[in-house]
Design a protein around this motif. Sequence first.
Motif, mmCIF file in Angstrom:
data_model
loop_
_atom_site.group_PDB
_atom_site.id
_atom_site.type_symbol
_atom_site.label_atom_id
_atom_site.label_comp_id
_atom_site.label_asym_id
_atom_site.label_seq_id
_atom_site.Cartn_x
_atom_site.Cartn_y
_atom_site.Cartn_z
ATOM 1 N N UNK A 121 0.826 -1.198 0.000
ATOM 2 C CA UNK A 121 0.000 0.000 0.000
ATOM 3 C C UNK A 121 0.867 1.257 0.000
ATOM 4 N N UNK A 122 0.279 2.347 -0.476
ATOM 5 C CA UNK A 122 0.942 3.641 -0.420
ATOM 6 C C UNK A 122 -0.097 4.712 -0.115
ATOM 7 N N UNK A 123 0.351 5.747 0.600
ATOM 8 C CA UNK A 123 -0.526 6.845 0.957
ATOM 9 C C UNK A 123 0.269 7.971 1.578
ATOM 10 N N UNK A 124 -0.389 9.116 1.781
ATOM 11 C CA UNK A 124 0.260 10.308 2.318
ATOM 12 C C UNK A 124 -0.518 10.823 3.516
ATOM 13 N N UNK A 125 0.201 11.216 4.558
ATOM 14 C CA UNK A 125 -0.434 11.767 5.758
ATOM 15 C C UNK A 125 -1.082 13.103 5.423
ATOM 16 N N UNK A 126 -2.365 13.305 5.760
ATOM 17 C CA UNK A 126 -3.032 14.576 5.446
ATOM 18 C C UNK A 126 -2.574 15.736 6.323
ATOM 19 N N UNK A 127 -1.826 15.463 7.386
ATOM 20 C CA UNK A 127 -1.376 16.525 8.276
ATOM 21 C C UNK A 127 -0.019 17.107 7.876
ATOM 22 N N UNK A 128 0.957 16.227 7.636
ATOM 23 C CA UNK A 128 2.302 16.738 7.346
ATOM 24 C C UNK A 128 2.873 16.221 6.029
ATOM 25 N N UNK A 129 2.069 15.489 5.263
ATOM 26 C CA UNK A 129 2.525 15.007 3.965
ATOM 27 C C UNK A 129 3.504 13.857 4.030
ATOM 28 N N UNK A 130 3.699 13.264 5.194
ATOM 29 C CA UNK A 130 4.629 12.154 5.333
ATOM 30 C C UNK A 130 4.105 10.876 4.701
ATOM 31 N N UNK A 131 5.016 9.991 4.379
ATOM 32 C CA UNK A 131 4.642 8.704 3.809
ATOM 33 C C UNK A 131 3.975 7.848 4.884
ATOM 34 N N UNK A 132 3.002 7.054 4.468
ATOM 35 C CA UNK A 132 2.307 6.164 5.390
ATOM 36 C C UNK A 132 2.884 4.758 5.299
ATOM 37 N N UNK A 133 2.980 4.115 6.443
ATOM 38 C CA UNK A 133 3.352 2.711 6.477
ATOM 39 C C UNK A 133 2.166 1.915 7.009
ATOM 40 N N UNK A 134 2.035 0.692 6.543
ATOM 41 C CA UNK A 134 0.860 -0.109 6.839
ATOM 42 C C UNK A 134 1.289 -1.401 7.531
ATOM 43 N N UNK A 135 0.746 -1.630 8.715
ATOM 44 C CA UNK A 135 1.098 -2.828 9.465
ATOM 45 C C UNK A 135 0.066 -3.077 10.557
ATOM 46 N N UNK A 136 0.214 -4.215 11.232
ATOM 47 C CA UNK A 136 -0.672 -4.577 12.342
ATOM 48 C C UNK A 136 -0.123 -3.919 13.598
ATOM 49 N N UNK A 137 -0.664 -2.763 13.946
ATOM 50 C CA UNK A 137 -0.097 -1.897 14.983
ATOM 51 C C UNK A 137 -0.510 -2.347 16.391
ATOM 52 N N UNK A 138 0.434 -2.467 17.315
ATOM 53 C CA UNK A 138 0.063 -2.733 18.712
ATOM 54 C C UNK A 138 -0.659 -1.511 19.310
ATOM 55 N N UNK A 139 -1.822 -1.743 19.891
ATOM 56 C CA UNK A 139 -2.576 -0.649 20.502
ATOM 57 C C UNK A 139 -2.772 -0.858 22.002
ATOM 58 N N UNK A 140 -2.561 -2.077 22.476
ATOM 59 C CA UNK A 140 -2.628 -2.349 23.910
ATOM 60 C C UNK A 140 -1.526 -3.344 24.259
ATOM 61 N N UNK A 141 -0.890 -3.130 25.410
ATOM 62 C CA UNK A 141 0.166 -4.032 25.830
ATOM 63 C C UNK A 141 0.319 -3.978 27.347
ATOM 64 N N UNK A 142 1.062 -4.958 27.865
ATOM 65 C CA UNK A 142 1.334 -5.058 29.295
ATOM 66 C C UNK A 142 2.840 -5.135 29.468
ATOM 67 N N UNK A 143 3.408 -4.260 30.299
ATOM 68 C CA UNK A 143 4.838 -4.257 30.580
ATOM 69 C C UNK A 143 5.115 -5.024 31.870
ATOM 70 N N UNK A 144 6.017 -5.974 31.790
ATOM 71 C CA UNK A 144 6.431 -6.738 32.971
ATOM 72 C C UNK A 144 7.550 -5.971 33.667
ATOM 73 N N UNK A 145 7.281 -5.481 34.869
ATOM 74 C CA UNK A 145 8.258 -4.677 35.594
ATOM 75 C C UNK A 145 9.464 -5.498 36.044
ATOM 76 N N UNK A 146 9.292 -6.795 36.196
ATOM 77 C CA UNK A 146 10.392 -7.638 36.653
ATOM 78 C C UNK A 146 11.378 -7.948 35.526
ATOM 79 N N UNK A 147 10.845 -8.298 34.373
ATOM 80 C CA UNK A 147 11.706 -8.675 33.248
ATOM 81 C C UNK A 147 11.947 -7.532 32.269
ATOM 82 N N UNK A 148 11.096 -6.494 32.333
ATOM 83 C CA UNK A 148 11.231 -5.392 31.387
ATOM 84 C C UNK A 148 10.683 -5.713 30.009
#
Length: 232
Positions: free
Chosen positions: A174-201
């Motif tokens: 895919x290809x596209x342009x950001x409507x805010x700053x004209x930057x190139x768009x990248x397309x992927x399965x984006x992480x939107x929620x995660x859990x950080x383990x404080x012990x292991x990092x």
Amino acid sequence: MICPNTACGATVPQSARFCPECGKRLGDSDNGANQNVDTGGGDISGGVFQAGGDIHLGGEPQEARATYEPKWSWRSPLTLAVLTWISVISGLLSLGSVYKVVEPLVSTILGMDGAGNLKPVQPVWAFVFLGLVVVFALAMFLRRVARNETQHFPSLSWLPALTGWGRRIGLARMQGTCPFDGGRLRFYDKPVQWVDDLNTGKRKVTQRRMAAECVKNDEHWWPVDKTDGGDQ
């Protein structure tokens, strides 16, 4: 003819219904007493000039949306019909191979070998069975993609997307342009929620969304529907 608005006083054509300078309705004796202003639940900012009729404001403006299109695509020979046949054949063959795997055990239980000893299972049939199960599962997954004509982005943005456009399995970039700053768009399965383990990092991703993200500013991103592009 002169505009009846004393603050304006512009010259107005005889056929005009409104003053082109101030928007005053011409020939209106009630001075707009019956006109309405509908804000749609939003706030009014700046000057508002009534030019006859009701004024409807849509409230909060719509956020800018990113648009995209395929940069290139490749369509494989794996159509919905072909995948259906592959799933049926691999499913039947896996049933035959599983019999070869369990046949020694069945023969021993039923005493068919005469000695009561457990026959060894030939490893080749176990591998054949596992291979057919993998083929069957993969064919069913791809068949669902082709049947629904969906697209699936990978976790890494530099990999192509899996598509089922036109009920045929393929790959696309895919290809596209950001409507805010004209930057190139990248397309992927984006992480939107995660859990950080404080012990292991370490970070464990618990939810992902297909997204178009600006390479200049990762705060500029938009969710992408997996059913988009089905008419390609």
